[in-house]
Design a protein around this motif. Structure first.
Motif, short mmCIF file in Angstrom:
data_model
loop_
_atom_site.label_atom_id
_atom_site.label_comp_id
_atom_site.label_asym_id
_atom_site.label_seq_id
_atom_site.Cartn_x
_atom_site.Cartn_y
_atom_site.Cartn_z
N ASP A 174 0.82 -1.22 0.00
CA ASP A 174 0.00 0.00 0.00
C ASP A 174 0.85 1.27 0.00
N ILE A 175 1.93 1.23 -0.73
CA ILE A 175 2.77 2.43 -0.91
C ILE A 175 3.61 2.25 -2.15
N CYS A 176 3.87 3.37 -2.85
CA CYS A 176 4.71 3.35 -4.04
C CYS A 176 5.88 4.31 -3.84
N TYR A 177 7.08 3.84 -4.18
CA TYR A 177 8.26 4.70 -4.17
C TYR A 177 8.53 5.16 -5.60
N LEU A 178 8.71 6.46 -5.75
CA LEU A 178 8.89 7.04 -7.08
C LEU A 178 10.30 7.62 -7.21
N THR A 179 11.03 7.17 -8.24
CA THR A 179 12.39 7.65 -8.48
C THR A 179 12.46 8.26 -9.88
N GLU A 180 13.69 8.52 -10.35
CA GLU A 180 13.84 9.19 -11.64
C GLU A 180 14.47 8.32 -12.72
N ASP A 224 23.57 14.21 0.13
CA ASP A 224 24.08 14.98 -1.01
C ASP A 224 25.05 14.13 -1.83
N GLY A 225 24.85 14.15 -3.14
CA GLY A 225 25.71 13.40 -4.05
C GLY A 225 25.27 11.97 -4.29
N GLU A 226 24.21 11.54 -3.65
CA GLU A 226 23.73 10.17 -3.80
C GLU A 226 22.42 10.14 -4.58
N ASP A 227 22.21 9.03 -5.30
CA ASP A 227 20.90 8.73 -5.88
C ASP A 227 20.49 7.35 -5.36
N PRO A 228 19.25 6.91 -5.59
CA PRO A 228 18.82 5.62 -5.03
C PRO A 228 19.72 4.45 -5.43
N ASP A 229 20.18 4.46 -6.68
CA ASP A 229 21.04 3.37 -7.16
C ASP A 229 22.37 3.35 -6.39
N SER A 230 23.04 4.49 -6.32
CA SER A 230 24.35 4.53 -5.66
C SER A 230 24.23 4.30 -4.16
N TYR A 231 23.16 4.84 -3.56
CA TYR A 231 23.06 4.77 -2.10
C TYR A 231 22.73 3.35 -1.62
N LEU A 262 16.92 -1.00 -6.65
CA LEU A 262 16.04 -1.12 -5.48
C LEU A 262 15.23 -2.41 -5.54
N HIS A 263 14.76 -2.77 -6.74
CA HIS A 263 14.02 -4.01 -6.93
C HIS A 263 14.88 -5.20 -6.50
N GLN A 264 16.13 -5.21 -6.93
CA GLN A 264 17.02 -6.30 -6.58
C GLN A 264 17.32 -6.32 -5.08
N ALA A 265 17.28 -5.15 -4.45
CA ALA A 265 17.53 -5.07 -3.01
C ALA A 265 16.31 -5.45 -2.18
N GLY A 266 15.22 -5.80 -2.85
CA GLY A 266 14.02 -6.22 -2.13
C GLY A 266 12.97 -5.15 -1.99
N ILE A 267 13.26 -3.94 -2.50
CA ILE A 267 12.26 -2.86 -2.50
C ILE A 267 11.61 -2.88 -3.87
N LYS A 268 10.58 -3.68 -4.02
CA LYS A 268 10.02 -3.95 -5.35
C LYS A 268 8.88 -3.02 -5.73
N LYS A 289 16.48 0.79 3.64
CA LYS A 289 15.09 0.77 4.12
C LYS A 289 14.96 1.56 5.43
N THR A 290 15.92 1.40 6.30
CA THR A 290 15.90 2.13 7.58
C THR A 290 15.99 3.63 7.33
N TYR A 291 16.86 4.03 6.40
CA TYR A 291 17.00 5.47 6.08
C TYR A 291 15.69 6.03 5.53
N VAL A 292 15.05 5.29 4.65
CA VAL A 292 13.77 5.74 4.08
C VAL A 292 12.73 5.92 5.19
N LYS A 293 12.66 4.96 6.09
CA LYS A 293 11.68 5.00 7.18
C LYS A 293 11.92 6.19 8.11
N GLN A 294 13.19 6.48 8.40
CA GLN A 294 13.51 7.51 9.37
C GLN A 294 13.52 8.92 8.79
#
Length: 677
Positions: free
Chosen positions: A261-267, A341-348, A275-281, A358-363
């Motif tokens: 019941d939530i969608c993460y939107l990237t660029e 700063d300097g990070e994108d979802p892929d690199s981070y 993120l999909h491979q990391a389990g955030i599908k 996942k913890t960073y996103v939650k916090q």
């Protein structure tokens, strides 16, 4: 190729409408049916109804209706045959197709042809990646460097295009695809000089899927350094691909979006894949475009909750602020996350790992008020005017939210964050809402008057745009100057679409027949028998209702009484209107509350024999009364038109008129209708 009728029957019997629609929209149970916001038009309150018992859907907002096959046709904008193939694939039904005639081939939908050739290209790029030396040495090596596993490469259909001018074109031509079709699909480019070459050369390929998993376009990244070539290259817009309406990864993400019941939107493409491979599908990307309203509505089909992940630099903050109001305007619940700063979802995610990400996103995810307020407060410091500007800006975003209850709740939050009086925040929100309403009304008036002037203009007169400029120079609002223009044309158009009183009664009669034709009103007398005997030699004046009545008569002559299923399962090409009418007449908009049933509160239902018999009786009387009134009107007109008629002719018309008058009076008495004069 044509699909045999036996296979069509198997596909229809295997298809479950809840499973089919759930692939595109999140359904919620209400009573015995399921509801959702309609995927065919923009709405905030659900009016899309799915009936699993009858295997049909109906939208009470836009009128769309049908079965599982029709839904796939409408949502994918494909033909009947392609919709059946989609369902056959979903339910693992093998199709042994029959040869089509030349006429059938000519009718092949261009959209279906493009989807077929795009699927060929996807397979070609996959095989090039995995089976050629160039693909493995360059393309596969790149994906391995990004950390993509074999299951991930397979899940996203990743591929590679040969660094050659026409490798795809040559293979496509060899397999029977015309150059014209390859060009329409955006796979090859034709130059005026006659040179034809592949669009994608020497690039890793990211197929773009629609919601149902069909490939509709490609994104491609070049791997060598070439200042004359763009780093990323996308397919052009085609009949099947409109980039503003597509989200990369939606096919792979939709089930998890619904479940969590939530969608993460990237660029970016690689953001989604990593993120999909990391389990955030439950993650999608806007495919290299600025976020659009259509993309937001696509997310809303599966969840009302969206968190947008942006890079933590100045460009990321600017992008976050730009897309914020659009999401709120569509009624979604929005959170925003700025990465370091300097990070994108892929690199981070590669840097810290899946769990830490996942913890960073939650916090660190913030609602839009905290996000915006944080930006403004950091900039304002002790400047009270800047703080006031920030409050007004946050309030402006709140006005975009369609739900007034949400606006009220969020006004309290703004007051807390900025440490101001809540009433001041509410006053500012109301001021901005009034301003928006005034502007909307002014724009609508100006548009209406422009259209009116365009319609009434003659050669030599100033154009609407020129008149606007003249009025502006004189300090006059053109919308006000023309505010007395009549809008009778639109009213007359509406009147043309108005259903006659008799048509409503004919519709009600057909509804009773379809839903209750086999029910006995008294021992041995079915509702169908009663209605057909009462309407002996009477035809309906509304075409689809008259056709349904005729089908009931034909079946009854052979000893049968038709049911709703008989109409819903008809597959003749001219029966679309009958199926649509049947769905309209068998789908109730409202259901009795479960609370009433739980507390044993009895609500009279037309399924009760006494109520059903009375409904049929009164419906027949109303039809006969309206026909009598029609005949009286016609006879009165005859009397006015035959000024030279003989006394005998006039007496005959008067006698007939008085007969129908007595019929009308008697029916009015039976119906309890008050008759004047």
């Amino acid at each position: 190729m044509r699909i045999p009728e036996e296979t069509v029957d198997r596909i229809r019997q295997a298809s479950d409408i809840l499973e089919v629609i759930n692939d595109f929209v999140s359904l919620k149970k209400r009573g015995t049916n399921y509801i959702a916001c309609c995927p065919f038009h923009n709405e905030k309150t659900p009016s899309f109804n799915v009936n699993p018992a009858r295997q049909i859907y109906k939208c009470f907002g836009c009128g769309k209706a049908g079965d599982a096959v029709r839904f796939v046709m409408d949502i994918e904008n494909i033909g009947y045959g392609e919709a059946l193939r989609y369902l056959a694939k979903k339910y693992s039904i093998e199709i042994e197709e029959q040869e089509q005639t030349p006429e059938e081939l000519l009718r092949q939908n261009e959209r279906e042809s493009l989807l077929i050739v795009l699927n060929f290209a996807k397979t070609f790029f996959q095989e090039t990646l995995l089976k050629s030396d160039e693909g493995r040495g360059i393309g596969l090596s790149y994906f391995r460097e990004r950390g993509f596993s074999n299951p991930t490469i397979e899940a996203f259909d990743l591929g590679y295009s040969f660094d050659q001018w026409d490798a795809l074109m040559q293979e496509g031509t060899r397999k029977g695809y015309s150059r014209e079709l390859l060009e329409k699909a955006g796979l090859i480019i034709s130059k005026e000089a006659g040179k034809v070459f592949d669009r994608f050369r020497g690039r890793v390929m990211f197929p773009i899927h629609n919601v149902s998993g069909r490939v509709i376009a490609f994104g491609a990244r070049i791997l060598k350094t070439d200042k004359n070539q763009p780093k990323y290259l996308n397919s052009p817009e085609t009949t099947v691909y409109h980039k503003s309406q597509v989200l990369y990864g939606i096919y792979q993400a939709k089930q998890t979006i619904r479940q969590e019941d939530i969608c993460y939107l990237t660029e970016g493409y690689t953001d989604v894949i990593s993120l999909h491979q990391a389990g955030i599908k439950n993650v999608v990307a806007s495919s290299g475009t600025s976020l659009t309203t259509e993309q937001i509505r696509l997310i809303a089909r599966f969840t009302p909750n969206v968190t947008i992940l942006y890079d933590g630099d100045a460009a990321g903050i600017k992008a976050a602020l730009r897309g914020l109001d659009m999401v709120l305007e569509e009624g979604l619940n929005l959170k925003l996350l700025l990465l370091p700063d300097g990070e994108d979802p892929d690199s981070y995610v590669h840097k810290v790992g899946a769990e830490a990400f996942k913890t960073y996103v939650k916090q660190h995810s913030q609602d839009f008020i905290d996000f915006k307020a944080g930006q403004w407060l950091a900039e304002a410091g002790d400047n009270p005017l800047k703080r006031a500007e920030g409050i007004s800006d946050v309030c402006a975003s709140i006005t975009k939210i369609p739900d007034p209850l949400k606006r009220q709740t969020l006004s309290q939050r703004v007051a807390q964050v900025f440490h101001v009086n809540e009433q001041s925040v509410i006053s500012e929100i109301n001021r901005l809402l009034r301003k928006q309403q005034d502007q909307t009304k002014k724009d609508a008036d100006r548009q209406r008057d422009r259209q009116s002037r365009q319609k009434d203009s003659v050669p030599g007169e100033p154009s609407p745009e020129e008149l606007d400029a003249l009025f502006a120079d004189a300090g006059i609002d053109s919308a006000e100057a023309f505010s007395n223009k009549s809008s009778s044309s639109s009213a007359s158009e509406t009147a043309k679409l108005t259903k006659t009183p008799l048509a409503y009664q004919e519709e009600e009669c057909v509804r009773l027949l379809i839903n209750y034709g086999t029910r006995e009103l008294e021992p041995g007398i079915t509702l169908c028998q009663y209605v057909l005997s009462e309407l002996h030699e009477i035809d309906f004046q509304t075409k689809p209702f008259n056709l349904i009545l005729a089908l009931f008569r034909e079946a009854y002559v052979h000893g049968d009484i038709l049911t709703a299923d008989d109409f819903l399962n008809r597959r003749k090409t001219d029966d679309t209107d009958i199926q649509h009418q049947t769905i309209n007449l068998t789908t109730p908009r409202y259901e009795i509350s479960e609370g009433w049933l739980r507390h044993e509160i009895h609500v009279p239902s037309e399924e009760e024999i006494s109520i059903l018999a009375d409904a049929a009786y009164r419906n027949i009387l109303r039809i006969k009364k309206m026909l009598a009134e029609q005949r009286m009107t016609a006879l009165q007109q005859q009397l006015r038109d035959i000024s030279n008629a003989s006394p005998e002719e006039a007496d005959q018309i008067l006698t007939e008129f008085m007969h129908y008058k007595r019929v009308d009076v008697e029916i009015s008495r039976l119906l309890g209708t008050v008759i004047s004069g």
